[in-house]
Design an enzyme around this catalytic site. Structure first.
Site, PDB file in Angstrom:
ATOM      1  N   LYS A   2       0.691  -1.419   0.171  1.00  0.00           N
ATOM      2  CA  LYS A   2      -0.096   0.125  -0.086  1.00  0.00           C
ATOM      3  C   LYS A   2       1.206   1.308   0.247  1.00  0.00           C
ATOM      4  O   LYS A   2       1.912   1.108   0.672  1.00  0.00           O
ATOM      5  CB  LYS A   2      -1.076   0.388   1.304  1.00  0.00           C
ATOM      6  CG  LYS A   2      -1.933   1.344   1.096  1.00  0.00           C
ATOM      7  CD  LYS A   2      -2.469   1.278   2.528  1.00  0.00           C
ATOM      8  CE  LYS A   2      -3.530   2.513   3.222  1.00  0.00           C
ATOM      9  NZ  LYS A   2      -4.149   2.781   4.558  1.00  0.00           N
ATOM     10  N   ASP A  58      -2.842  10.112   3.308  1.00  0.00           N
ATOM     11  CA  ASP A  58      -4.354  10.424   4.033  1.00  0.00           C
ATOM     12  C   ASP A  58      -5.106  10.958   5.170  1.00  0.00           C
ATOM     13  O   ASP A  58      -4.385  10.346   5.632  1.00  0.00           O
ATOM     14  CB  ASP A  58      -4.334   8.785   3.959  1.00  0.00           C
ATOM     15  CG  ASP A  58      -5.552   7.831   4.814  1.00  0.00           C
ATOM     16  OD1 ASP A  58      -6.753   8.529   4.279  1.00  0.00           O
ATOM     17  OD2 ASP A  58      -5.640   7.203   5.457  1.00  0.00           O
ATOM     18  N   LYS A  69     -10.223  12.950   8.583  1.00  0.00           N
ATOM     19  CA  LYS A  69      -9.154  12.256   9.919  1.00  0.00           C
ATOM     20  C   LYS A  69      -9.581  13.897  10.312  1.00  0.00           C
ATOM     21  O   LYS A  69      -9.198  15.312  10.252  1.00  0.00           O
ATOM     22  CB  LYS A  69      -8.226  12.019   9.562  1.00  0.00           C
ATOM     23  CG  LYS A  69      -8.161  11.222   8.770  1.00  0.00           C
ATOM     24  CD  LYS A  69      -6.774  10.165   8.504  1.00  0.00           C
ATOM     25  CE  LYS A  69      -6.528   9.288   8.104  1.00  0.00           C
ATOM     26  NZ  LYS A  69      -7.384   7.729   8.933  1.00  0.00           N
ATOM     27  N   ASP A 105       1.415   6.719   4.971  1.00  0.00           N
ATOM     28  CA  ASP A 105       0.532   5.850   4.715  1.00  0.00           C
ATOM     29  C   ASP A 105       0.797   4.525   3.801  1.00  0.00           C
ATOM     30  O   ASP A 105       0.253   3.811   3.127  1.00  0.00           O
ATOM     31  CB  ASP A 105      -1.037   6.225   4.222  1.00  0.00           C
ATOM     32  CG  ASP A 105      -2.351   5.315   4.673  1.00  0.00           C
ATOM     33  OD1 ASP A 105      -1.796   4.487   5.597  1.00  0.00           O
ATOM     34  OD2 ASP A 105      -2.960   5.477   4.593  1.00  0.00           O
ATOM     35  N   ASP A 113     -11.654   7.661   4.651  1.00  0.00           N
ATOM     36  CA  ASP A 113     -10.671   7.215   4.095  1.00  0.00           C
ATOM     37  C   ASP A 113     -10.629   5.232   4.667  1.00  0.00           C
ATOM     38  O   ASP A 113      -9.360   4.877   5.100  1.00  0.00           O
ATOM     39  CB  ASP A 113     -11.313   7.677   5.868  1.00  0.00           C
ATOM     40  CG  ASP A 113      -9.976   8.026   7.158  1.00  0.00           C
ATOM     41  OD1 ASP A 113      -8.818   7.863   5.886  1.00  0.00           O
ATOM     42  OD2 ASP A 113     -10.087   7.919   8.290  1.00  0.00           O
ATOM     43  N   GLU A 126     -10.065   3.478   1.900  1.00  0.00           N
ATOM     44  CA  GLU A 126      -9.205   3.730   1.249  1.00  0.00           C
ATOM     45  C   GLU A 126      -8.406   2.408   0.749  1.00  0.00           C
ATOM     46  O   GLU A 126      -7.983   2.520  -0.793  1.00  0.00           O
ATOM     47  CB  GLU A 126      -8.837   5.365   0.886  1.00  0.00           C
ATOM     48  CG  GLU A 126      -6.826   5.329   0.501  1.00  0.00           C
ATOM     49  CD  GLU A 126      -6.642   4.991   2.549  1.00  0.00           C
ATOM     50  OE1 GLU A 126      -7.604   5.202   2.905  1.00  0.00           O
ATOM     51  OE2 GLU A 126      -5.731   4.897   2.946  1.00  0.00           O
ATOM     52  N   ARG A 168      -7.807  -0.273   1.118  1.00  0.00           N
ATOM     53  CA  ARG A 168      -8.611  -1.727   0.905  1.00  0.00           C
ATOM     54  C   ARG A 168      -8.614  -1.572  -0.963  1.00  0.00           C
ATOM     55  O   ARG A 168      -9.367  -2.860  -1.580  1.00  0.00           O
ATOM     56  CB  ARG A 168      -9.800  -2.162   1.746  1.00  0.00           C
ATOM     57  CG  ARG A 168     -11.072  -1.298   1.457  1.00  0.00           C
ATOM     58  CD  ARG A 168     -11.679  -1.824   3.321  1.00  0.00           C
ATOM     59  NE  ARG A 168     -11.088  -1.133   4.136  1.00  0.00           N
ATOM     60  CZ  ARG A 168     -11.360  -1.472   5.470  1.00  0.00           C
ATOM     61  NH1 ARG A 168     -12.615  -1.913   5.270  1.00  0.00           N
ATOM     62  NH2 ARG A 168     -10.646  -0.861   6.931  1.00  0.00           N
TER      63      ARG A 168
HETATM   64  N1  BES Z   1      -4.162   4.446   6.767  1.00  0.00           N
HETATM   65  C1  BES Z   1      -5.396   4.809   7.524  1.00  0.00           C
HETATM   66  C2  BES Z   1      -5.126   3.560   8.864  1.00  0.00           C
HETATM   67  C3  BES Z   1      -4.461   4.018  10.374  1.00  0.00           C
HETATM   68  C4  BES Z   1      -5.125   4.709  11.123  1.00  0.00           C
HETATM   69  C5  BES Z   1      -3.054   3.206  10.375  1.00  0.00           C
HETATM   70  C6  BES Z   1      -4.615   4.547  11.822  1.00  0.00           C
HETATM   71  C7  BES Z   1      -2.504   3.953  11.342  1.00  0.00           C
HETATM   72  C8  BES Z   1      -2.851   5.144  12.481  1.00  0.00           C
HETATM   73  C9  BES Z   1      -6.753   3.592   6.863  1.00  0.00           C
HETATM   74  O1  BES Z   1      -6.750   4.119   5.528  1.00  0.00           O
HETATM   75  C10 BES Z   1      -7.679   4.615   7.157  1.00  0.00           C
HETATM   76  O2  BES Z   1      -8.090   5.439   7.959  1.00  0.00           O
HETATM   77  N2  BES Z   1      -8.371   3.360   7.606  1.00  0.00           N
HETATM   78  C11 BES Z   1      -9.196   3.776   8.600  1.00  0.00           C
HETATM   79  C12 BES Z   1     -10.834   2.429   8.154  1.00  0.00           C
HETATM   80  C13 BES Z   1     -12.218   2.791   9.028  1.00  0.00           C
HETATM   81  C14 BES Z   1     -12.224   4.218   8.157  1.00  0.00           C
HETATM   82  C15 BES Z   1     -12.848   1.846   8.732  1.00  0.00           C
HETATM   83  C16 BES Z   1      -8.977   3.014  10.503  1.00  0.00           C
HETATM   84  O3  BES Z   1      -8.939   2.808  10.449  1.00  0.00           O
HETATM   85  O4  BES Z   1      -9.671   4.431  10.733  1.00  0.00           O
HETATM   86 ZN    ZN Z   2      -4.620   5.156   4.492  1.00  0.00          ZN
HETATM   87 MN    MN Z   3      -7.802   6.000   5.831  1.00  0.00          MN
END
Ligand code: BES
Ligand code: ZN
Ligand code: MN
Length: 495
Positions: free
Chosen positions: A267, A272, A279, A290, A349, A351, A353
């Site tokens: 990835k 992000d 966020k 990210d 967010d 994204e 996947r």
């Molecule tokens: N890149 C983030 C995951 C992440 C968050 C990594 C904090 C490290 C620290 C990912 O794209 C994301 O935002 N995931 C969301 C998914 C949710 C919306 C289902 C998350 O983990 O909040």
């Molecule tokens: Zn992300």
């Molecule tokens: Mn995200």
């Protein structure tokens, strides 16, 4: 840093040496020889309680009587043969911190004689090199004044027995290749998102092909993605003015050129922001990390090219940026993935996947032996496992086990999470084949379950490195994980 393995007598060093002593002042073999050479200099220190041999204790001695070396570092190792790999690594880091304070240029290391629990000489050397490189790593590319505390240390000699020569040399080679991969991964990851864009990632991928004749790199831009039907990947990117680029790094060195390749998919969200599902502001800068999955694939590809592993391996850097914008994709959008499955976007967010699912479909064309994707995919994984273990998800028992073995060997830890059918229920949508989020519970697993829908053509595993790829706080910085785990996994596959 130059690393050398040879049988070297204590009397040969003119610069610095390091020897071990154990609890209650028990001397190691080489500490004893030194003691005999120097009229009992070490014994005297033990008698005056100057040194006790407790774990992590370090004493720097200078100009011992009858002795040529300028400095002797005496390292306390605790109880003999009870030192764990973790204690050993901590001790190595402490030692280097001490060495750095001196003018040591060449260090002769006699800690090769200490026994690390359940580990052999190869690991003694590998962990030492890993910690030395870790301790010396600096990232000051973007500072106007570069740090001037760069160590003068330029070579480390590991004392070994003659019969251990080839084993030691192999350990050095592996450690150096992995350490370089780790440091390259850290470098790209630590760069700010205005410099490390998807195009920048692709340039690094192309540079690998310049370095190694075994590597060929192809870049796929947005136009080609559109032609390929990678609509999901493109949807994430459409809010950013930086073009999405996917790098395909093909390393071919299997004795049978047609052998099925092992594919690593990283990835590569160079930033992000969450998109329209923005966020919170606090700590958002860290979302430059990210792209750490892609960074680790980049580091691994460099390592395997250095090691010239006899395998075919394809590394994918799925570069992209997720921003809110008038043209950005929205919650509620329904997109058709390259595989044909439709996805209702409930949160922009989630994204990673959406980018990975198309990359995972794209790699079907290579008829892979197996595919591992590496992604900073979910905050939920950090909640579940913290910063020490990466999350591993796979329905392939052998592959999961092989990854766990490599993770234990390297201490680049991973922990397996379950992936049973029930989790798919959480991804149901009223309007499309899948929703891109699975509700509040088990977020790391539902993310993996989402990806599983795109991996039916090959053996597959997923590593969620959201908690392990970088450190927060005062020590903020990329860790280069899981370059070590993955490279070891590939070394083992080549056996
Ligand atoms: N890149 C983030 C995951 C992440 C968050 C990594 C904090 C490290 C620290 C990912 O794209 C994301 O935002 N995931 C969301 C998914 C949710 C919306 C289902 C998350 O983990 O909040
Ligand atoms: Zn992300
Ligand atoms: Mn995200």
């Amino acid at each position: 840093m130059k690393y050398i393995a040879k049988n070297i007598a204590l009397s040969e060093s003119k610069d610095s040496i390091v020897v071990a002593i154990f609890e209650n002042g028990t001397l190691s073999k080489n500490a004893q020889i030194l003691d005999d050479l120097t009229d009992g200099a070490i014994t005297k220190l033990v008698q005056s309680n100057e040194v006790k041999g407790i774990q992590g204790e370090i004493l720097t001695l200078r100009h011992l009587p009858n002795y040529t070396a300028q400095r002797v570092f005496v390292v306390g190792c605790g109880k003999k043969s009870e030192i764990t790999e973790r204690q050993y690594k901590i001790l190595m880091a402490k030692l280097i911190a001490e060495v750095k304070k001196t003018q040591t240029v060449e260090l002769v290391n006699y800690l090769t004689e200490i026994e690390i629990k359940d580990r052999d000489l190869s690991w003694n050397i590998r962990f030492a090199i890993e910690m030395i490189e870790e301790s010396l790593y600096r990232f000051d590319t973007c500072k106007s004044k570069k740090s001037d505390e760069s160590a003068v240390l330029n070579s480390v000699i590991f004392d070994i027995e003659e019969k251990q020569q080839s084993q030691a040399e192999q350990a050095i080679k592996q450690a150096q290749s992995i350490a370089l991969g780790v440091s390259l991964a850290k470098d790209v990851a630590n760069l700010p998102p205005n410099i490390c864009t998807p195009v920048y990632l692709a340039e690094q991928a192309k540079a690998l092909a310049k370095k190694s004749p075994l590597i060929k790199t192809t870049i796929i831009g947005e136009k080609q993605m559109a032609e390929l039907g990678m609509t999901s990947y493109l949807a994430v990117s459409q809010g950013s003015c930086h073009e999405a680029q996917m790098s395909i790094i093909e390393y071919r060195n299997h004795p049978n050129p047609n052998a099925k390749p092992i594919v690593l998919v990283g990835k590569g969200l160079t930033f992000d922001a969450g998109g329209i599902s923005l966020k919170p502001g606090e700590g958002m800068d860290e979302m430059k990390y990210d792209m750490c999955g892609a960074a680790s694939v980049y580091g691994v590809m460099n390592a395997i090219a250095e090691l010239q592993l006899p395998l075919n391996i394809i590394g994918i850097l799925a570069g992209c940026e997720n921003l809110p914008d008038g043209n950005a994709y929205r919650p509620g959008d329904i997109i058709t993935t390259m595989k044909g499955l439709t996805v209702e976007v409930l949160n922009t967010d989630a994204e990673g996947r959406l980018v990975l699912c198309d990359a995972l479909t794209y790699v079907e064309r290579f008829d892979p032996e197996l595919v591992v994707d590496i992604a900073t995919l979910t905050g939920a994984c950090v909640v579940a496992l913290g910063a020490h273990n990466s999350g591993l998800i796979s329905s392939d028992e052998t592959l999961a086990e092989d990854l766990l073995v490599a993770s234990k060997e390297t201490t680049d830890k991973a922990w397996r999470l379950p992936l049973s059918e029930e989790y798919q229920e959480q991804l149901k949508s009223n309007f499309a084949d899948l929703a891109n989020i699975g509700g509040r519970w088990g977020g790391a697993i539902t993310a993996g379950a989402f990806l599983a829908n795109f991996t039916d053509k090959y053996r597959w595993a997923h590593l969620d490195i959201a908690g392990t790829a970088w450190k927060q706080g005062a020590e903020k910085g990329a860790t280069g994980r899981p370059v070590s785990l993955l490279t070891q996994f590939l070394i083992n596959q080549a056996k």
